[in-house]
Scaffold this motif. Structure first.
Motif, PDB file in Angstrom:
ATOM      1  N   CYS A  84       0.835  -1.211   0.000  1.00  0.00           N
ATOM      2  CA  CYS A  84       0.000   0.000   0.000  1.00  0.00           C
ATOM      3  C   CYS A  84       0.864   1.254   0.000  1.00  0.00           C
ATOM      4  N   GLU A 179      -4.684   1.441  10.759  1.00  0.00           N
ATOM      5  CA  GLU A 179      -3.983   2.198   9.713  1.00  0.00           C
ATOM      6  C   GLU A 179      -4.565   1.793   8.362  1.00  0.00           C
ATOM      7  N   ALA A 191      -4.925  -1.759   6.637  1.00  0.00           N
ATOM      8  CA  ALA A 191      -3.579  -2.342   6.535  1.00  0.00           C
ATOM      9  C   ALA A 191      -3.000  -2.578   7.929  1.00  0.00           C
ATOM     10  N   ASP A 192      -1.699  -2.681   7.980  1.00  0.00           N
ATOM     11  CA  ASP A 192      -0.906  -2.868   9.201  1.00  0.00           C
ATOM     12  C   ASP A 192      -1.301  -4.116   9.966  1.00  0.00           C
ATOM     13  N   GLU A 193      -1.699  -3.990  11.217  1.00  0.00           N
ATOM     14  CA  GLU A 193      -1.750  -5.111  12.166  1.00  0.00           C
ATOM     15  C   GLU A 193      -3.025  -5.052  12.990  1.00  0.00           C
TER      16      GLU A 193
HETATM   17  P1  ADP Z   1       6.161   1.482  13.336  1.00  0.00           P
HETATM   18  O1  ADP Z   1       6.429   2.058  11.969  1.00  0.00           O
HETATM   19  O2  ADP Z   1       5.082   2.253  14.054  1.00  0.00           O
HETATM   20  O3  ADP Z   1       7.371   1.277  14.151  1.00  0.00           O
HETATM   21  P2  ADP Z   1       5.776  -1.363  12.633  1.00  0.00           P
HETATM   22  O4  ADP Z   1       6.992  -1.921  13.257  1.00  0.00           O
HETATM   23  O5  ADP Z   1       4.501  -2.096  12.819  1.00  0.00           O
HETATM   24  O6  ADP Z   1       5.432   0.102  13.111  1.00  0.00           O
HETATM   25  O7  ADP Z   1       6.100  -1.189  11.093  1.00  0.00           O
HETATM   26  C1  ADP Z   1       5.251  -1.549  10.076  1.00  0.00           C
HETATM   27  C2  ADP Z   1       5.226  -0.419   9.050  1.00  0.00           C
HETATM   28  O8  ADP Z   1       4.679  -0.888   7.828  1.00  0.00           O
HETATM   29  C3  ADP Z   1       4.363   0.753   9.508  1.00  0.00           C
HETATM   30  O9  ADP Z   1       5.034   1.957   9.192  1.00  0.00           O
HETATM   31  C4  ADP Z   1       3.084   0.607   8.682  1.00  0.00           C
HETATM   32  O10 ADP Z   1       2.487   1.863   8.427  1.00  0.00           O
HETATM   33  C5  ADP Z   1       3.608  -0.041   7.416  1.00  0.00           C
HETATM   34  N1  ADP Z   1       2.646  -0.886   6.689  1.00  0.00           N
HETATM   35  C6  ADP Z   1       1.704  -1.688   7.227  1.00  0.00           C
HETATM   36  N2  ADP Z   1       1.009  -2.345   6.279  1.00  0.00           N
HETATM   37  C7  ADP Z   1       1.519  -1.942   5.085  1.00  0.00           C
HETATM   38  C8  ADP Z   1       1.223  -2.238   3.714  1.00  0.00           C
HETATM   39  N3  ADP Z   1       0.259  -3.096   3.384  1.00  0.00           N
HETATM   40  N4  ADP Z   1       1.956  -1.601   2.728  1.00  0.00           N
HETATM   41  C9  ADP Z   1       2.939  -0.727   3.070  1.00  0.00           C
HETATM   42  N5  ADP Z   1       3.273  -0.423   4.350  1.00  0.00           N
HETATM   43  C10 ADP Z   1       2.576  -1.006   5.343  1.00  0.00           C
END
Ligand code: ADP
Ligand code: UDP
Length: 239
Positions: A84, A179, A191-193
């Motif tokens: 994304c 997110e 997205a994300d978690e």
């Molecule tokens: P943080 O960035 O808050 O330390 P994380 O360790 O969970 O968090 O890192 C995951 C990163 O990937 C986050 O910045 C999140 O916005 C991003 N992310 C999550 N899902 C996707 C996706 N489908 N495509 C691109 N980026 C993503």
């Protein structure tokens, strides 16, 4: 599918490119952080638990017609997701007062919030994820008004699903952070978690926290608490 280039090491996950330009490889780490990364420890098993809880909830949301980034699980700590362009916002939804909301307004702990409160925070470690309102988001070009309306509607729908899902297993969904991002074709997706790192969960009977507050407040080991959440979710699949 193989992972290629390391794209990003975050606080909880590591993101890799794959041989498919539309697919990302996501590894959930054992690292736990609080206070915007100032408190940081390794908790063996946390990555696998968060990956399992996230996979289970994303699979249910996909099956129920929600547009999400989730594709499939590869192993204990790894899932594949659709790549994304992320919207740099944390969309927080609150059903009960807790955390920063409780502190800011001196609200009674776990006071019901009706209708649910939606808040945005601008994702920036350097700025400590500041609160941001809709006009500020639009003026700064982080998202347009129509996108904010769509995020609000999707967050409400996800809240409806998750509230009922957790109620079914004796847990109150207090608040959570989502997110959103856009796929190459422009589709807005969740997205994300989806894990107790990003949800506040309270056991309806004991009142115990079943989420990262256990770590934030030094209430004991986190791993068995996350295991309880996973076991309960697995014991009662689907609403
Ligand atoms: P943080 O960035 O808050 O330390 P994380 O360790 O969970 O968090 O890192 C995951 C990163 O990937 C986050 O910045 C999140 O916005 C991003 N992310 C999550 N899902 C996707 C996706 N489908 N495509 C691109 N980026 C993503
Ligand atoms: N949250 C999150 N990531 C953040 C900040 C908050 O996942 O960077 C989640 C948090 O787990 C809680 C909700 O968003 O479920 C609301 O958090 P709050 O604003 O109360 O923040 P905190 O208590 O962490 O200061």
């Amino acid at each position: 599918m193989t992972k290629t280039e390391l794209l990003y090491t975050g606080k909880a996950k590591t993101m890799y490119a794959t041989d498919d330009p539309d697919v990302l490889w996501v590894e959930y780490m054992d690292q736990a952080t609080a206070l915007n990364g100032k408190k940081k420890v390794q908790i063996p098993g946390k990555g696998a638990l968060n990956r399992q809880i996230s996979s289970l909830l994303f699979e249910e949301l996909n099956a129920n017609g929600f547009a999400t980034h989730y594709l499939k699980t590869l192993d204990d700590t790894t899932m594949l997701v659709k790549k994304c362009a992320m919207i740099p916002l944390e969309a927080v939804v609150r059903n009960f007062a807790s955390g920063s909301f409780e502190r800011k307004f001196h609200a009674a702990h776990l006071q019901p919030l009706v209708p649910a409160v939606h808040e945005f925070y601008y994702k920036s470690d350097a700025l400590d994820d500041p609160f941001i309102n809709d006009e500020q988001i639009v003026a700064l070009g982080y998202a347009d008004k129509a996108t904010l309306v769509a995020i609000h509607a999707m967050s409400d729908a996800v809240n409806g699903y998750l509230k009922a899902r957790f109620a079914q297993i004796g847990i109150d969904l207090v608040d959570f952070k989502l997110e959103f991002g856009r796929l190459a074709d422009g589709t807005l997706v969740l997205a994300d978690e989806l894990s107790p790192d990003n949800f506040r969960l309270v056991d309806e009977v004991s009142g115990r926290s079943l989420d990262k507050d256990v770590f934030r407040k030094d209430q004991g080991p986190l791993q068995p608490v996350y295991q309880t959440v996973l076991d309960r979710l697995k014991g009662a699949q689907h609403v």
